[in-house]
Design an enzyme around this catalytic site. Structure first.
Site, PDB file in Angstrom:
ATOM      1  N   ILE A 401       4.585 -70.860  35.215  1.00 20.76           N
ATOM      2  CA  ILE A 401       5.388 -71.098  34.883  1.00 20.76           C
ATOM      3  C   ILE A 401       6.860 -71.403  34.770  1.00 20.76           C
ATOM      4  O   ILE A 401       8.288 -72.099  34.416  1.00 20.76           O
ATOM      5  CB  ILE A 401       5.654 -70.456  33.391  1.00 20.76           C
ATOM      6  CG1 ILE A 401       4.429 -70.913  32.526  1.00 20.76           C
ATOM      7  CG2 ILE A 401       6.580 -70.590  31.867  1.00 20.76           C
ATOM      8  CD1 ILE A 401       3.339 -69.644  31.585  1.00 20.76           C
ATOM      9  N   ASP A 402       7.050 -70.059  35.519  1.00 17.85           N
ATOM     10  CA  ASP A 402       8.291 -69.891  36.220  1.00 17.85           C
ATOM     11  C   ASP A 402       8.966 -71.121  37.201  1.00 17.85           C
ATOM     12  O   ASP A 402       9.947 -71.393  37.270  1.00 17.85           O
ATOM     13  CB  ASP A 402       8.599 -68.499  36.933  1.00 17.85           C
ATOM     14  CG  ASP A 402       9.543 -68.012  37.576  1.00 17.85           C
ATOM     15  OD1 ASP A 402      10.528 -68.170  36.056  1.00 17.85           O
ATOM     16  OD2 ASP A 402       9.977 -66.791  37.983  1.00 17.85           O
ATOM     17  N   ASP A 403       7.971 -71.295  37.683  1.00 20.55           N
ATOM     18  CA  ASP A 403       8.214 -72.375  39.256  1.00 20.55           C
ATOM     19  C   ASP A 403       8.584 -73.959  37.649  1.00 20.55           C
ATOM     20  O   ASP A 403       9.558 -74.321  38.260  1.00 20.55           O
ATOM     21  CB  ASP A 403       6.980 -72.554  39.454  1.00 20.55           C
ATOM     22  CG  ASP A 403       7.438 -72.048  41.438  1.00 20.55           C
ATOM     23  OD1 ASP A 403       8.183 -72.750  41.825  1.00 20.55           O
ATOM     24  OD2 ASP A 403       6.798 -70.983  41.456  1.00 20.55           O
ATOM     25  N   HIS A 477      13.729 -67.693  32.464  1.00 23.92           N
ATOM     26  CA  HIS A 477      13.865 -69.473  32.723  1.00 23.92           C
ATOM     27  C   HIS A 477      13.522 -70.585  31.583  1.00 23.92           C
ATOM     28  O   HIS A 477      13.809 -71.123  31.693  1.00 23.92           O
ATOM     29  CB  HIS A 477      13.175 -69.278  34.041  1.00 23.92           C
ATOM     30  CG  HIS A 477      14.168 -68.356  34.764  1.00 23.92           C
ATOM     31  ND1 HIS A 477      13.157 -67.530  36.378  1.00 23.92           N
ATOM     32  CD2 HIS A 477      15.383 -68.348  34.518  1.00 23.92           C
ATOM     33  CE1 HIS A 477      14.297 -67.130  36.848  1.00 23.92           C
ATOM     34  NE2 HIS A 477      14.728 -67.660  36.158  1.00 23.92           N
TER      35      HIS A 477
END
Length: 660
Positions: A401-403, A477
């Site tokens: 999810i971060d990427d 993010h």
């Protein structure tokens, strides 16, 4: 700053002394001009580092256990060669502290398991135990309880050669794979990195192989006659005691496990492992699952020339970074997607034209990296269509999810010649990200609702975090991405914002799960809240601004030592680093404090610390794999984050899209 033998960061203690780059507050006009020049130099430096294919990737430095375990794997498989051994030993020796130990991060204290593994690796390289550096290491190990006090993973490696008894390790039966997905301690209760490691280790645990030991290790025991002193069980009234007794029962089961059931379980494990091998031969794009998968399959009869094994070993070779001095460092992972999206954001925010060829090429590469097949995340979200990005070159089973959030932010900053293709990828990514929201309104890294309390209680799981609960930095993010998509009024975005506000600590900071530490968490959350429409006057933002000002170093920069994960006095404290100074500045700029004294001093520190070639130096580790237990020095952080901060100082804050 050099480490002392007691692991402290020099004589100054937690509060960093002024560095050689100390700056008085600079006149605004001169500072603006200096920042503009530094930004331009950094842009040129970063552009020069782009691969012709469009991606960026910095070295991912961790600790010498990666190098030691690589040698032990090759010794176990019978493929250890003199050149590889010599090169690895050069790197391992260079990382040894004066007191004989090895740390797990720059300037950190000695760590027992890392020291044991490094010592064994150097013995494999031919270093005699009586050599001064080896004698210091073994004495250091004995003084801290010897091998018996090392982590489970270390003792598993030693058991492969008879240096430790399998009977004295926690049991991990392959029948674990039979547990249904709703049952406690099924494999999907573990974070993906732990899951990928545990499944092959169930095979290793069942097989209990022992290769001939090339030498004894008596010098690493406090008493070689009693290498594993008896320890009483914890009370049965607590979870530790319950799981210790469960482990004893599993040891009994190991002796009487029905052959057919065990064979079926190992076959299921083998199929699970092979199905998750990536196109490049690796597993999950990270080194630990790859080495254990290779060992497990080898024990199940896969010879080294089998295509699965050959591809796996070739993938491990690609984790090697060869230095000019002939040394060889093993990366635990590689970060091209993460580095590329961060570099794209940095360059765009630093004034590079949105249709610059380098940015267009980066978007082309990122679009090709989109993952449009389901993976293990679909166990918790079975009806969710795919559409995300992973961290590595190849990791289709585990997009994160971060990427995905940062890639979407990067895609929106570039004017691509095929906007329809970009829009379609963004739509898929937003849909997938929203679908991965956990029940509490926040987001974890790889899975939704991966919050079971049981996996961390297992005696086996003493190597770091083994679950993937939501974190403030990842949630921030996502919220920032949704704001730039014009979706701050989406109920799911509002729940994420509410969760972030509730997670703010009493001092005004946010905990950093994937970066060190509160400076990273705060540097992630404040820009997200500002993008979502919270004014700079909002109490939560003012508390964060106040905290950042209170922990700014005397030299104008910011730093936070990894010991902040364990010791309160280190929170927000440590030598100034380029990446952490940038995170603080990014938060302060988002809060509307561009002309404040802390911002001017921070910008002055960054410009003064910049090298002539436009880069920054940063030996300190500012990335986090597992809080405290596994630390990372992302070598591109020192370039992309300072450039982002300086770019926003010079060119202003990027504007989110309007709602609707």
């Amino acid at each position: 700053m050099t480490a002392t033998t007691d692991g402290s960061a020099g004589a100054v203690g937690p509060r960093a002394a002024a560095a050689s780059t100390t700056n008085d507050t600079t006149a605004p006009e001169a500072l603006d001009a200096s920042a503009a020049r530094a930004t331009a130099r950094a842009v040129e430096h970063l552009l020069a580092r782009q691969d012709p294919a469009g991606w960026w990737k910095g070295d991912l430095e961790t600790n010498v256990t990666m190098d030691a375990e690589d040698l032990l794997l090759r010794q176990f498989l019978g493929i250890l060669d003199a050149g590889t051994t010599r090169a690895a030993a050069l790197h391992i020796r260079r990382e040894q502290r004066e007191d004989g130990a090895w740390a797990t991060f720059y300037g950190g204290p000695g760590e027992l398991s890392a020291t044991v593994e490094a010592y064994v690796a150097l013995r494999l390289a031919g270093d005699p135990p009586e050599a001064p550096h080896m004698a210091r290491a073994s004495a250091w190990v004995r003084a801290r309880g010897g091998i018996a006090c090392a982590r489970v993973f270390t003792r598993i490696w030693l058991a492969l050669f008879g240096w430790w008894r399998w009977e004295d390790l926690p049991e991990l039966p392959p029948e674990l794979l039979f547990l249904p997905k709703w049952f406690p301690l099924n494999i999907y209760d573990f974070g993906c990195w732990a899951r990928q490691t545990i499944v092959p280790l169930t095979v290793v645990s069942a097989k209990r192989p022992v290769r001939p030991a090339p030498f004894p290790l008596d010098e690493l025991h406090t008493d070689p006659a009693r290498p594993n002193p008896h320890r009483p069980l914890a009370p049965a009234t607590g979870w530790d005691g319950i799981f210790q007794r469960l482990d004893k029962a599993l040891h009994v089961y190991h002796r009487f496990a029905p052959r057919g059931v065990r064979g079926t379980a190992m076959n299921v494990a083998a199929r699970w492992i092979v199905e998750r091998q990536e196109n490049d031969g690796c597993w999950g794009g990270i080194q630990p699952p790859a080495v254990y998968s290779v060992i497990a399959l080898h024990l199940l009869g896969y010879d080294l020339e089998h295509p699965v094994m050959r591809a796996g070993l070739e993938s491990l070779d690609r984790f090697a970074v060869w230095r000019e001095d002939g040394s060889r460092m093993i990366e635990a992972c590689q970060s091209p997607v993460w580095d590329t999206c961060l570099a794209t954001i940095a360059l765009a925010d630093a004034g590079l034209s949105p249709d610059h060829p380098a940015l267009v090429k980066a978007v082309d590469w990122m679009l090709d990296e989109e993952i449009t097949r389901t993976g293990d995340w679909s166990v918790r979200r079975p009806g969710l269509p795919p559409g995300g990005w992973a961290f590595e070159f190849h990791n289709d089973n585990y997009p994160d999810i971060d990427d995905t959030a940062e890639v979407l932010l990067a895609l929106r900053r570039v004017r691509h010649p095929d906007p329809a293709r970009v829009e379609a990828a963004v739509a898929r990514g937003v849909r997938w990200t929203l679908g991965m929201q956990s029940k509490n309104g926040a987001w974890g890294a790889f899975d939704a609702d991966n919050t079971s309390v049981f996996p961390n209680k297992l005696p086996f799981c003493d190597f770091g975090e083994v679950i993937d609960p939501p974190s403030a930095d990842v949630t921030a993010h996502v919220v920032e991405m949704l704001a730039y998509e014009g979706r701050t009024q989406d109920p799911r975005a509002r729940r994420g914002i509410e969760w972030l506000l509730a997670e703010q600590e009493s001092n005004g900071a946010w905990f950093g799960r994937w970066g060190v530490n509160h400076v990273y968490g705060t540097g992630s959350v404040v820009p997200a809240l500002a993008a979502a429409g919270l004014p700079g006057s909002h109490p939560a933002i003012r508390r964060a601004v106040g905290w950042l000002g209170s922990v700014q170093n005397d030299d104008g920069g910011w730093g936070e030592d990894l010991r902040s994960y364990k010791e309160e006095e280190w929170v927000g404290r440590g030598p100034s680093t380029a990446s952490q100074t940038a995170w603080a500045l990014i938060a302060l700029l988002a809060a509307g404090d561009r002309d404040s004294e802390p911002v001017r001093r921070g910008v002055a520190w960054l410009t003064a610390a910049q090298r002539e070639d436009g880069s920054w130096d940063e030996p300190h580790f500012t990335g986090t794999g597992f809080p405290w237990d596994f630390s990372i020095n992302y070598h591109l952080y020192r370039q992309v984050f300072p450039l982002t901060a300086l770019g926003r100082y010079v060119y202003g804050e990027p504007a989110p899209r309007k709602e609707g």
